[in-house]
Design a protein around this motif. Structure first.
Motif, PDB file in Angstrom:
ATOM      1  N   THR A 147      -7.137   2.257  11.091  1.00 33.99           N
ATOM      2  CA  THR A 147      -7.868   1.638   9.171  1.00 33.99           C
ATOM      3  C   THR A 147      -7.180   1.978   8.661  1.00 33.99           C
ATOM      4  N   SER A 148      -5.694   2.237   8.544  1.00 31.81           N
ATOM      5  CA  SER A 148      -4.761   1.466   6.847  1.00 31.81           C
ATOM      6  C   SER A 148      -3.857   0.286   7.221  1.00 31.81           C
ATOM      7  N   LEU A 149      -4.360  -0.659   8.878  1.00 30.70           N
ATOM      8  CA  LEU A 149      -3.043  -1.840   9.168  1.00 30.70           C
ATOM      9  C   LEU A 149      -4.764  -2.760   9.304  1.00 30.70           C
ATOM     10  N   PRO A 150      -5.081  -3.606   7.730  1.00 33.22           N
ATOM     11  CA  PRO A 150      -5.719  -4.850   7.894  1.00 33.22           C
ATOM     12  C   PRO A 150      -5.204  -5.878   9.051  1.00 33.22           C
ATOM     13  N   GLU A 151      -6.568  -6.758   9.325  1.00 34.26           N
ATOM     14  CA  GLU A 151      -6.623  -8.118  10.202  1.00 34.26           C
ATOM     15  C   GLU A 151      -4.969  -8.422   9.091  1.00 34.26           C
ATOM     16  N   GLY A 152      -3.774  -9.224  10.248  1.00 31.35           N
ATOM     17  CA  GLY A 152      -3.315 -10.156   9.291  1.00 31.35           C
ATOM     18  C   GLY A 152      -1.852  -9.610   9.970  1.00 31.35           C
ATOM     19  N   CYS A 153      -1.807  -8.444   9.765  1.00 31.27           N
ATOM     20  CA  CYS A 153      -0.557  -7.480  10.525  1.00 31.27           C
ATOM     21  C   CYS A 153       0.277  -8.886  11.119  1.00 31.27           C
ATOM     22  N   THR A 154       1.560  -9.444  10.342  1.00 29.09           N
ATOM     23  CA  THR A 154       2.961  -9.947  11.450  1.00 29.09           C
ATOM     24  C   THR A 154       4.096  -9.503  10.865  1.00 29.09           C
ATOM     25  N   ALA A 155       4.595  -9.183  12.309  1.00 29.49           N
ATOM     26  CA  ALA A 155       6.303  -8.750  12.196  1.00 29.49           C
ATOM     27  C   ALA A 155       7.170  -9.424  10.646  1.00 29.49           C
ATOM     28  N   ALA A 156       6.745 -10.332  10.090  1.00 29.80           N
ATOM     29  CA  ALA A 156       7.511 -10.847   8.659  1.00 29.80           C
ATOM     30  C   ALA A 156       6.865  -9.740   7.815  1.00 29.80           C
ATOM     31  N   MET A 186       2.706   3.969  19.544  1.00 29.92           N
ATOM     32  CA  MET A 186       2.175   2.343  18.352  1.00 29.92           C
ATOM     33  C   MET A 186       2.346   1.431  18.938  1.00 29.92           C
ATOM     34  N   ARG A 187       3.497   1.232  19.331  1.00 29.36           N
ATOM     35  CA  ARG A 187       4.372  -0.465  19.575  1.00 29.36           C
ATOM     36  C   ARG A 187       2.450  -1.089  20.411  1.00 29.36           C
ATOM     37  N   ALA A 188       2.010  -0.186  21.940  1.00 26.56           N
ATOM     38  CA  ALA A 188       0.555  -0.510  22.335  1.00 26.56           C
ATOM     39  C   ALA A 188      -0.227  -0.750  21.703  1.00 26.56           C
ATOM     40  N   THR A 189      -0.342   0.211  20.986  1.00 29.91           N
ATOM     41  CA  THR A 189      -1.562  -0.052  20.504  1.00 29.91           C
ATOM     42  C   THR A 189      -1.737  -1.297  19.218  1.00 29.91           C
ATOM     43  N   LEU A 190      -0.371  -1.710  18.345  1.00 29.70           N
ATOM     44  CA  LEU A 190       0.436  -2.503  17.912  1.00 29.70           C
ATOM     45  C   LEU A 190      -0.141  -4.033  18.573  1.00 29.70           C
ATOM     46  N   VAL A 191       0.001  -3.938  19.693  1.00 26.20           N
ATOM     47  CA  VAL A 191       0.515  -5.521  20.479  1.00 26.20           C
ATOM     48  C   VAL A 191      -0.750  -5.596  20.849  1.00 26.20           C
ATOM     49  N   GLU A 192      -2.225  -5.027  21.316  1.00 24.85           N
ATOM     50  CA  GLU A 192      -2.965  -4.450  21.587  1.00 24.85           C
ATOM     51  C   GLU A 192      -4.349  -5.241  21.029  1.00 24.85           C
ATOM     52  N   ARG A 193      -3.836  -4.729  19.266  1.00 30.25           N
ATOM     53  CA  ARG A 193      -4.100  -5.943  18.763  1.00 30.25           C
ATOM     54  C   ARG A 193      -3.871  -7.068  17.506  1.00 30.25           C
ATOM     55  N   PHE A 194      -2.964  -6.774  17.824  1.00 28.31           N
ATOM     56  CA  PHE A 194      -1.854  -8.355  17.122  1.00 28.31           C
ATOM     57  C   PHE A 194      -1.256  -9.043  18.080  1.00 28.31           C
ATOM     58  N   ASP A 196       1.551 -10.767  20.135  1.00 26.18           N
ATOM     59  CA  ASP A 196       3.097 -10.735  20.167  1.00 26.18           C
ATOM     60  C   ASP A 196       3.446 -10.471  18.097  1.00 26.18           C
ATOM     61  N   GLU A 197       2.539 -10.698  17.403  1.00 26.38           N
ATOM     62  CA  GLU A 197       3.310 -10.310  16.518  1.00 26.38           C
ATOM     63  C   GLU A 197       3.144  -7.921  16.070  1.00 26.38           C
ATOM     64  N   GLY A 198       2.185  -8.402  16.875  1.00 27.76           N
ATOM     65  CA  GLY A 198       2.200  -6.831  17.399  1.00 27.76           C
ATOM     66  C   GLY A 198       3.728  -6.077  17.819  1.00 27.76           C
ATOM     67  N   ALA A 199       4.216  -6.691  19.002  1.00 28.15           N
ATOM     68  CA  ALA A 199       5.197  -6.804  20.099  1.00 28.15           C
ATOM     69  C   ALA A 199       7.030  -7.297  18.192  1.00 28.15           C
ATOM     70  N   GLY A 200       6.530  -7.624  17.117  1.00 26.82           N
ATOM     71  CA  GLY A 200       7.869  -8.166  16.945  1.00 26.82           C
ATOM     72  C   GLY A 200       8.283  -6.994  15.441  1.00 26.82           C
TER      73      GLY A 200
END
Ligand code: PEP
Length: 248
Positions: A147-156, A186-194, A196-200
């Motif tokens: 709920t804190s991270l919007p769509e569009g999160c990238t590694a950059a 956290m890594r798994a959660t970010l990868v699931e949602r974002f 390759d960007e979540g992985a970075g």
């Protein structure tokens, strides 16, 4: 390769006299093998950013408003931070959540505002001691990420900092296994949602990091750096933490 970031949060500490610590850090660490970021009080951002132009030390804010401008006395917008020379902004720090009632929804809006101004958002999550004792650390952190991270999160455009509330400024830290568990989650959660960007996306650990424990924390999988409070105020201590990260 994910970025490795040593980030310092000066909180409500520092006046122009503290600029000498930045001078020392620039002298001892002109070109470190990791990124360095200092987030001073807003009053020092412009001077520090000017001093650090063309150097390997980034300057960031500690908070911003979600609106671009307007009637918000005492607040500062992301565009103002960028205009002062900031490249990053810390959002959702537990002290903001506690002292100013910041919610995940506000952090999400602030993150969008940071991106719109071209800033990298350093979004903080973490459980209270009671939540850890109740065994709810992962659901709490997962909920904050959702709920804190919007769509569009990238590694950059985004860095995530795991900061157990009970470890901030207390000298206490989770065990290395506990840090590993949360960072893996956290890594798994970010990868699931974002994807390759979540992985970075760089994941920082924060909470009583100091020169004596930095190396063992940086050896934990999926710890890409640290968000450092007290130990970032002195160039010698922060520099030692930067060295530990560069060597990790
Ligand atoms: C912080 O303020 O984000 C923090 C981690 O503080 P400390 O390093 O002092 O625990």
């Amino acid at each position: 390769m994910r970025r490795k970031l040593a980030a310092g949060n000066w909180k409500m500490n520092g006046t122009t006299a503290s600029l000498s610590e930045i001078e020392k850090l620039l002298e001892t660490h002109p070109d470190p093998a990791c990124e360095m970021l200092i987030c001073p009080p807003a009053t020092l951002i412009a001077q520090m950013a000017w001093r650090c132009r063309n150097k390997h030390l980034k300057i960031g804010g500690q908070d911003c408003h979600w609106a671009a401008s307007g009637a918000h006395t005492g607040d500062i917008s992301a565009a103002m931070l960028a205009d002062a020379g900031a490249s990053h902004v810390i959002l959702g720090h537990s002290e903001r959540r506690t002292d100013h009632g910041e919610t995940d929804a506000m952090v999400l809006e602030k993150t969008r505002a940071a991106w719109a101004a071209g800033l990298i958002a350093v979004v903080c999550v973490g459980e209270t001691e009671r939540q850890r004792d109740l065994g709810t650390t992962l659901p709490v952190v997962g909920g904050q990420l959702d709920t804190s991270l919007p769509e569009g999160c990238t590694a950059a455009n985004t860095v995530v900092a795991y900061e157990p509330v009970w470890a901030i400024g207390t000298g206490r830290t989770p065990t290395l296994d506990e840090i590993a568990e949360v960072h893996r989650f956290m890594r798994a959660t970010l990868v699931e949602r974002f994807g390759d960007e979540g992985a970075g996306i760089a994941l920082l650990y924060g909470g009583s990091v100091k020169p004596s424990n930095a190396a063992e924390i940086f050896a934990v999988a999926d710890v890409d750096g640290a968000l450092v409070g007290g130990a970032s105020l002195k160039a010698a201590d922060f520099g030692a933490i930067v060295d530990a990260l560069a060597a990790a």
